[in-house]
Design an enzyme around this catalytic site. Sequence first.
Site, PDB file in Angstrom:
ATOM      1  N   CYS A  70       0.860  -1.179   0.000  1.00 53.64           N
ATOM      2  CA  CYS A  70       0.000   0.000   0.000  1.00 53.64           C
ATOM      3  C   CYS A  70       0.896   1.228   0.000  1.00 53.64           C
ATOM      4  O   CYS A  70       1.731   1.386   0.897  1.00 53.64           O
ATOM      5  CB  CYS A  70      -0.893  -0.007   1.238  1.00 53.64           C
ATOM      6  SG  CYS A  70      -1.893   1.479   1.449  1.00 53.64           S
ATOM      7  N   CYS A 177      -0.614   3.674  -6.976  1.00 56.24           N
ATOM      8  CA  CYS A 177      -1.486   3.057  -5.975  1.00 56.24           C
ATOM      9  C   CYS A 177      -1.575   1.585  -6.346  1.00 56.24           C
ATOM     10  O   CYS A 177      -1.764   1.251  -7.523  1.00 56.24           O
ATOM     11  CB  CYS A 177      -2.870   3.697  -5.982  1.00 56.24           C
ATOM     12  SG  CYS A 177      -4.112   2.823  -4.984  1.00 56.24           S
TER      13      CYS A 177
END
Length: 261
Positions: A70, A177
């Site tokens: 992440c 992302c």
Amino acid sequence: MKIALMDSGIGLLAAAAAVRRLRPDADLVLSSDPDSMPWGPRTPEDVTVRALDVARAAAAHRPDALIVACNTASVHALSTLRAELEPGVPVIGTVPAIKPSVADGVPVAIWATPATTGSPYQRGLIREFAGPVAVTEVPCPGLADAVEHADEAAIDRAVAAAAALTPRDVRAVVLGCTHYELVAERIRAAVRQPGLPPVALHGSADAVAAQALRRIGVEPAPSAESAGGLTVLLNGRVADLPEAALAYAEGQLLGAVSPAR
């Protein structure tokens, strides 16, 4: 061998699938926080608290390494996670692949969450690695959430909106992302210009998977027996792989193994 991965949601699938391809015999632990996903709009302090909870749930399964799959958690919580878990459990963060994206000297776009776009962290990476290369930061509101829920219409809208902000001369796109890697080919198609070769996409999944193996002193063995188990933790509770995960090739690859309970 056991590798754990953590994220707010199913963005960890890309890195988990990369580990599975390198070591089909590795047990995987996927720990996420769907009750409060996405993390991007949250404060750094809130992200750190939530990331610690998710990491502790994974660490309870005694992995050999933990991948923070992440970007948001890596930006805000990586040092805290390492302070708590290392040296017992090596912690591998996820950094946007800006350095390799600028190697050819062509214009680059960085697609990222609105919180990451323009952040001191991302601007610092651009200053450190981009040099004279033209870099455009492209915010992608709603894309991670759309990917999380496998909402096809919402994905199309968010990708189209980000593509409209991407300069026509861009020849490389950084997927800033981890969720975006699950729809990489849709992004590539959206930014392709007629008469030009496909745009190069730069994700982080393969790099962090390889780094995790290096940290624990294990060589890739893609031909190993497909004997690795899978444990899924949703807010710390053992569960099945979320249905939305099976909408993606990475989720289907992971779902092909028997869950470890």
